[in-house]
Design a protein around this motif. Structure first.
Motif, PDB file in Angstrom:
ATOM      1  N   LEU A  82      50.412  58.587  38.057  1.00  0.00           N
ATOM      2  CA  LEU A  82      49.564  57.776  38.920  1.00  0.00           C
ATOM      3  C   LEU A  82      48.784  58.656  39.884  1.00  0.00           C
ATOM      4  CD1 LEU A  82      48.730  54.909  39.779  1.00  0.00           C
ATOM      5  CD2 LEU A  82      50.652  54.926  41.388  1.00  0.00           C
ATOM      6  N   TRP A  83      49.460  59.606  40.488  1.00  0.00           N
ATOM      7  CA  TRP A  83      48.806  60.530  41.412  1.00  0.00           C
ATOM      8  C   TRP A  83      47.732  61.339  40.689  1.00  0.00           C
ATOM      9  CZ3 TRP A  83      48.946  65.974  41.243  1.00  0.00           C
ATOM     10  CH2 TRP A  83      48.378  66.611  42.350  1.00  0.00           C
ATOM     11  N   LEU A  84      48.069  61.832  39.497  1.00  0.00           N
ATOM     12  CA  LEU A  84      47.131  62.631  38.726  1.00  0.00           C
ATOM     13  C   LEU A  84      45.919  61.796  38.302  1.00  0.00           C
ATOM     14  CD1 LEU A  84      47.209  65.610  37.806  1.00  0.00           C
ATOM     15  CD2 LEU A  84      47.964  64.807  35.565  1.00  0.00           C
ATOM     16  N   GLY A  85      46.169  60.565  37.853  1.00  0.00           N
ATOM     17  CA  GLY A  85      45.093  59.683  37.418  1.00  0.00           C
ATOM     18  C   GLY A  85      44.150  59.308  38.537  1.00  0.00           C
ATOM     19  N   ILE A  86      44.700  59.013  39.711  1.00  0.00           N
ATOM     20  CA  ILE A  86      43.874  58.652  40.870  1.00  0.00           C
ATOM     21  C   ILE A  86      42.983  59.826  41.268  1.00  0.00           C
ATOM     22  CG2 ILE A  86      43.929  58.110  43.339  1.00  0.00           C
ATOM     23  CD1 ILE A  86      46.429  56.427  42.796  1.00  0.00           C
ATOM     24  N   ASN A  87      43.562  61.035  41.296  1.00  0.00           N
ATOM     25  CA  ASN A  87      42.773  62.221  41.649  1.00  0.00           C
ATOM     26  C   ASN A  87      41.681  62.490  40.614  1.00  0.00           C
ATOM     27  OD1 ASN A  87      43.768  64.057  44.076  1.00  0.00           O
ATOM     28  ND2 ASN A  87      45.559  63.029  43.224  1.00  0.00           N
ATOM     29  N   MET A  88      42.005  62.266  39.338  1.00  0.00           N
ATOM     30  CA  MET A  88      41.022  62.485  38.283  1.00  0.00           C
ATOM     31  C   MET A  88      39.883  61.472  38.378  1.00  0.00           C
ATOM     32  SD  MET A  88      41.709  62.770  34.167  1.00  0.00           S
ATOM     33  CE  MET A  88      43.017  63.968  34.441  1.00  0.00           C
ATOM     34  N   PHE A  89      40.209  60.252  38.799  1.00  0.00           N
ATOM     35  CA  PHE A  89      39.184  59.216  38.928  1.00  0.00           C
ATOM     36  C   PHE A  89      38.299  59.464  40.148  1.00  0.00           C
ATOM     37  CE2 PHE A  89      37.713  55.115  40.596  1.00  0.00           C
ATOM     38  CZ  PHE A  89      37.021  54.639  39.484  1.00  0.00           C
ATOM     39  N   ILE A  90      38.923  59.843  41.268  1.00  0.00           N
ATOM     40  CA  ILE A  90      38.167  60.072  42.504  1.00  0.00           C
ATOM     41  C   ILE A  90      37.364  61.367  42.433  1.00  0.00           C
ATOM     42  CG2 ILE A  90      38.358  60.463  44.994  1.00  0.00           C
ATOM     43  CD1 ILE A  90      40.836  58.714  45.001  1.00  0.00           C
ATOM     44  N   HIS A  91      37.966  62.391  41.832  1.00  0.00           N
ATOM     45  CA  HIS A  91      37.299  63.694  41.718  1.00  0.00           C
ATOM     46  C   HIS A  91      37.155  64.062  40.246  1.00  0.00           C
ATOM     47  CE1 HIS A  91      38.058  64.046  46.013  1.00  0.00           C
ATOM     48  NE2 HIS A  91      39.348  63.865  45.797  1.00  0.00           N
ATOM     49  N   VAL A 183      33.528  60.188  31.345  1.00  0.00           N
ATOM     50  CA  VAL A 183      34.685  60.409  30.473  1.00  0.00           C
ATOM     51  C   VAL A 183      35.899  60.831  31.293  1.00  0.00           C
ATOM     52  CG1 VAL A 183      35.618  61.885  28.654  1.00  0.00           C
ATOM     53  CG2 VAL A 183      33.319  60.960  28.439  1.00  0.00           C
ATOM     54  N   SER A 184      35.686  61.681  32.283  1.00  0.00           N
ATOM     55  CA  SER A 184      36.783  62.123  33.144  1.00  0.00           C
ATOM     56  C   SER A 184      37.381  60.945  33.914  1.00  0.00           C
ATOM     57  CB  SER A 184      36.290  63.197  34.109  1.00  0.00           C
ATOM     58  OG  SER A 184      37.355  63.680  34.902  1.00  0.00           O
ATOM     59  N   GLN A 185      36.510  60.073  34.412  1.00  0.00           N
ATOM     60  CA  GLN A 185      37.000  58.905  35.140  1.00  0.00           C
ATOM     61  C   GLN A 185      37.757  57.950  34.228  1.00  0.00           C
ATOM     62  OE1 GLN A 185      33.237  57.667  36.986  1.00  0.00           O
ATOM     63  NE2 GLN A 185      34.048  58.266  38.975  1.00  0.00           N
TER      64      GLN A 185
END
Length: 204
Positions: A82-91, A183-185
């Motif tokens: 969850l932490w990794l996914g949120i960071n990948m979506f925001i950044h 794609v990253s988001q």
């Protein structure tokens, strides 16, 4: 071990490898981030290998049979995803051909990759359910050696597919920053969804 057992296991294993999931999302993110595909995928493979050793050592059956231990593993893995996914979506990662990755960055991507796969209870349970089925109790090799041998076949398939995914995303999206960002988001959203599903399994 009979060659037929190796072939049968590979036929089942490759189906899981080519199915997009959090490992794919991480490999894609690494490809778009720069020259970190190798350490990122190496980390993913390291996490898988640790899970294979745990199952081969017999610890896997003990953990799977202990609801509390399995719940703790699932919650930790889901929280990290969850932490990794949120960071990948925001950044979201955007490819940069001129970016030079430092050694410390390579180390971070390796460690993160090992955590992505190593803390995924689905990987652990998959090996626990799949690997023993393709062993031969009457074989000349011991069961742990057979499990590790089968696991290495799975690792090889993972390496080929994940490197292709990572390097392909780097090549295809290098000149398309907006597409790379989207794609990253999407990859980040995929990780978030998987994490929430893992949490939901513990509640329902």
């Amino acid at each position: 071990m009979a060659v037929s057992l190796f072939a049968a296991f590979w036929a089942v294993s490759i189906l899981f490898v080519i199915t997009p999931g959090m490992d794919w999302a991480y490999a894609i993110s690494a490809g778009m981030h720069g020259r970190v595909v190798i350490p990122a995928v190496s980390g993913l493979l390291l996490g898988h290998f640790i899970a294979i050793l745990i199952v081969a050592a017999g610890i896997g059956a003990l953990v799977a049979g202990n609801p509390i231990a399995l719940t703790v593993l699932t919650v930790i893995g889901a929280a990290y995803l969850l932490w990794l996914g949120i960071n990948m979506f925001i950044h979201p990662s955007v490819p940069n051909a001129g970016e030079i990755q430092e050694t410390s960055s390579w180390r971070r991507w390796t460690i993160k990759g090992a955590c992505v796969s190593g803390l995924n209870p689905k990987v652990f349970l998959l090996f626990l359910a799949l690997l023993p089925q393709f062993t031969d109790p009457a074989g000349s090799w011991s069961i742990p050696v057979q499990i590790i041998s089968l696991g290495l076949i799975h690792l090889f398939s993972c390496g080929v597919v994940y490197f292709l995914v990572g390097f392909s995303s780097q090549t295809i999206l290098r000149t398309r920053p907006r597409a790379a960002q989207i794609v990253s988001q999407i990859s980040g959203i995929a990780m978030i969804v998987i994490a929430l599903l893992l949490f939901a399994e513990q509640i329902l």
